[in-house]
Design an enzyme around this catalytic site. Structure first.
Site, PDB file in Angstrom:
ATOM      1  N   TYR A  41       0.813  -1.215   0.000  1.00 57.55           N
ATOM      2  CA  TYR A  41       0.000   0.000   0.000  1.00 57.55           C
ATOM      3  C   TYR A  41       0.847   1.266   0.000  1.00 57.55           C
ATOM      4  O   TYR A  41       0.436   2.293  -0.525  1.00 57.55           O
ATOM      5  CB  TYR A  41      -0.901   0.032   1.242  1.00 57.55           C
ATOM      6  CG  TYR A  41      -2.239  -0.629   1.062  1.00 57.55           C
ATOM      7  CD1 TYR A  41      -2.326  -1.991   0.802  1.00 57.55           C
ATOM      8  CD2 TYR A  41      -3.418   0.100   1.149  1.00 57.55           C
ATOM      9  CE1 TYR A  41      -3.552  -2.609   0.653  1.00 57.55           C
ATOM     10  CE2 TYR A  41      -4.646  -0.511   1.003  1.00 57.55           C
ATOM     11  CZ  TYR A  41      -4.717  -1.857   0.757  1.00 57.55           C
ATOM     12  OH  TYR A  41      -5.935  -2.456   0.603  1.00 57.55           O
TER      13      TYR A  41
ATOM     14  N   LYS B 283       3.046 -15.418   2.915  1.00 57.07           N
ATOM     15  CA  LYS B 283       3.265 -16.187   1.682  1.00 57.07           C
ATOM     16  C   LYS B 283       4.772 -16.495   1.622  1.00 57.07           C
ATOM     17  O   LYS B 283       5.475 -16.161   0.664  1.00 57.07           O
ATOM     18  CB  LYS B 283       2.793 -15.359   0.467  1.00 57.07           C
ATOM     19  CG  LYS B 283       2.745 -16.117  -0.848  1.00 57.07           C
ATOM     20  CD  LYS B 283       1.645 -17.166  -0.923  1.00 57.07           C
ATOM     21  CE  LYS B 283       1.777 -17.974  -2.208  1.00 57.07           C
ATOM     22  NZ  LYS B 283       0.861 -19.115  -2.277  1.00 57.07           N
TER      23      LYS B 283
ATOM     24  N   ASP C  88      -3.116 -18.181   0.766  1.00 53.93           N
ATOM     25  CA  ASP C  88      -4.104 -18.871  -0.077  1.00 53.93           C
ATOM     26  C   ASP C  88      -4.854 -19.920   0.745  1.00 53.93           C
ATOM     27  O   ASP C  88      -6.078 -20.043   0.670  1.00 53.93           O
ATOM     28  CB  ASP C  88      -3.449 -19.475  -1.333  1.00 53.93           C
ATOM     29  CG  ASP C  88      -2.202 -20.288  -1.035  1.00 53.93           C
ATOM     30  OD1 ASP C  88      -1.704 -20.247   0.119  1.00 53.93           O
ATOM     31  OD2 ASP C  88      -1.695 -20.967  -1.953  1.00 53.93           O
TER      32      ASP C  88
ATOM     33  N   ASP D 283      -6.371  -6.832   4.092  1.00 55.61           N
ATOM     34  CA  ASP D 283      -7.477  -6.170   3.398  1.00 55.61           C
ATOM     35  C   ASP D 283      -8.428  -7.228   2.854  1.00 55.61           C
ATOM     36  O   ASP D 283      -9.643  -7.170   3.052  1.00 55.61           O
ATOM     37  CB  ASP D 283      -6.918  -5.302   2.259  1.00 55.61           C
ATOM     38  CG  ASP D 283      -8.019  -4.615   1.473  1.00 55.61           C
ATOM     39  OD1 ASP D 283      -8.927  -4.051   2.109  1.00 55.61           O
ATOM     40  OD2 ASP D 283      -7.969  -4.655   0.231  1.00 55.61           O
TER      41      ASP D 283
ATOM     42  N   ASP E  43     -12.216  -8.745   4.655  1.00 56.11           N
ATOM     43  CA  ASP E  43     -13.506  -8.698   3.941  1.00 56.11           C
ATOM     44  C   ASP E  43     -14.127 -10.086   3.914  1.00 56.11           C
ATOM     45  O   ASP E  43     -15.330 -10.256   4.134  1.00 56.11           O
ATOM     46  CB  ASP E  43     -13.311  -8.223   2.491  1.00 56.11           C
ATOM     47  CG  ASP E  43     -13.589  -6.730   2.325  1.00 56.11           C
ATOM     48  OD1 ASP E  43     -13.407  -5.984   3.311  1.00 56.11           O
ATOM     49  OD2 ASP E  43     -13.979  -6.311   1.223  1.00 56.11           O
TER      50      ASP E  43
HETATM   51  C1  IPM Z   1     -10.426  -1.020   3.796  1.00 58.05           C
HETATM   52  C2  IPM Z   1     -10.655  -0.443   2.428  1.00 58.05           C
HETATM   53  C3  IPM Z   1      -9.498   0.493   2.116  1.00 58.05           C
HETATM   54  C4  IPM Z   1      -8.243  -0.346   2.083  1.00 58.05           C
HETATM   55  C5  IPM Z   1      -9.665   1.320   0.851  1.00 58.05           C
HETATM   56  C6  IPM Z   1     -10.959   2.086   0.836  1.00 58.05           C
HETATM   57  C7  IPM Z   1      -8.502   2.251   0.672  1.00 58.05           C
HETATM   58  O1  IPM Z   1     -10.798  -1.447   1.484  1.00 58.05           O
HETATM   59  O2  IPM Z   1     -10.396  -0.245   4.764  1.00 58.05           O
HETATM   60  O3  IPM Z   1     -10.269  -2.222   3.898  1.00 58.05           O
HETATM   61  O4  IPM Z   1      -7.937  -0.974   1.069  1.00 58.05           O
HETATM   62  O5  IPM Z   1      -7.554  -0.389   3.106  1.00 58.05           O
HETATM   63 MG    MG Z   2     -10.804  -3.391   2.325  1.00 57.99          MG
END
Ligand code: IPM
Ligand code: MG
Length: 356
Positions: free
Chosen positions: A140, A190, A222, A246, A250
């Site tokens: 990032y 990884k 993975d 990230d 999710d």
């Molecule tokens: C998160 C989001 C952010 C990230 C984006 C919006 C920059 O996906 O907070 O997970 O990738 O960190």
């Molecule tokens: Mg995210």
């Protein structure tokens, strides 16, 4: 307590408005006063100032005890110069405040079992895990990065880079968190392919010497992605680098059934923490009173708990009120089920307030 409030974009404004009503009410109940001040971030900041993270916002954040964020981004800014996209605002404030540790709990509310995407025999084993994601390093932020022409074609590149102090401090957060939970830490990397991951694993093992009471395991990313859907009950705390975190956070949150339910905390050292729902700005339902405010309301609980120890009873009260609201059958569209009381954003918060 002074709180900098950044509604952001899309549903951000409506969910934050409801969360602030809850903050007010819980404050009144416990005789605490909160001072809130609003700041611009993301697309709304671009519209007002030309950039996603105005200097005034950074200043206000730094002068606050905690930051509450809604969400940033939306199709309106999708075609904008990438260096000033709304997301840059979020990345920028993480960096400015040194928020290297992102705590993303994913747990299954018993009332929402039906909303879980997994098979019922898997759900029955329970989901209660915490992703500790490194937030200010890796691909990032690594340099060099960019897109340039080499030998007549475009080449894009980022650098997944970590120095050992960055790995050590996030590993510590992972171990400390595990210590307060079921004492199991899974470090995800990884290391079979990436050099940066090899160092990651080495440093995590070094740090583990200070935490003999925590059981450390390692998993390739993975495999971790697969294990999360196969049997999430095997995880207590997962610690991982920025990009893997990230993605996995999710995944971990959506399998619980509603990403609209989960709060998060981003913490550093010596600066205020930032608290926000895990979900995004949901532009498709923005302004329609459909958004689920509970993740933001629970983010307020997390904010209180992590910012000031004496505020724990307020956090407990908010979490209890949310639980009760769910058990009374109130549901926004994202978690609706047959026979539920389908409500909008405001009415959901009304129910939480009544239960407070
Ligand atoms: C998160 C989001 C952010 C990230 C984006 C919006 C920059 O996906 O907070 O997970 O990738 O960190
Ligand atoms: Mg995210």
């Amino acid at each position: 307590m002074k709180i900098c409030v950044m509604p952001g974009d899309g549903i951000g404004r409506e969910i934050v408005a409801q969360a602030l009503r809850v903050l007010d009410k819980v404050g009144a109940k416990f005789g605490k006063k909160f001072e809130t001040e609003e700041a611009l971030i993301g697309g709304s900041a671009i519209d007002a100032t030309g950039g996603p993270l105005p200097e005034a916002t950074v200043k206000l954040c730094k002068a606050s005890d905690a930051v509450l964020l809604g969400a940033v981004g939306g199709p309106k800014w999708d075609t904008i110069d990438p260096s000033i996209r709304p997301e840059r605002g979020l990345l920028g404030i993480r960096k400015e405040l040194g928020l290297f540790a992102n705590l993303r709990p994913a747990s299954l509310f018993p009332e929402l079992k039906h909303a879980c995407y997994l098979r019922s025999d898997i759900v029955a084993k329970g989901i209660d895990l915490l992703v500790v994601r490194e937030l200010t390093g890796g691909a990032y932020f690594g340099t060099p990065k960019g897109v340039e022409v080499r030998d007549g074609e475009r080449v894009g590149f980022n650098n997944m880079i970590y120095s050992e102090h960055e790995i050590r401090r996030i590993a510590k957060v992972g171990f400390e968190a595990a210590r307060k939970r079921r004492k199991q830490l899974c470090s995800v990397d990884k290391a079979n392919v990436l050099d940066v991951s090899r160092l990651w694993r080495e440093v995590v093992i070094e740090v583990s010497k200070d935490y003999p009471d925590v059981e450390l395991s390692h998993m390739y990313v993975d495999n971790a992605a697969m294990q999360l859907v196969r049997d999430p009950s095997q995880f207590d705390v997962i610690v991982t680098e920025n990009l893997f975190g990230d993605i996995l956070s999710d995944e971990a949150s959506v399998i619980t059934g509603s990403i609209g339910m989960l709060p998060s905390a981003s913490l550093g050292e010596g600066n205020p923490g930032l608290f926000e729902p895990i979900h995004g700005s949901a532009p498709d339902i923005a302004g329609q009173n459909k958004a689920n405010p509970l993740a933001t309301i629970l983010s307020v609980a997390m904010l209180l708990r992590f910012t000031d120890d004496t505020m724990t009873p307020l956090a407990v009260a908010i979490e209890g009120a949310v639980q009760k609201t769910l058990s009374q059958g109130y549901r926004t569209g994202d978690i609706r089920e047959d026979g539920c009381k389908l409500v909008g954003c405001v009415e959901m918060a009304d129910a939480v307030l009544a239960n407070l």
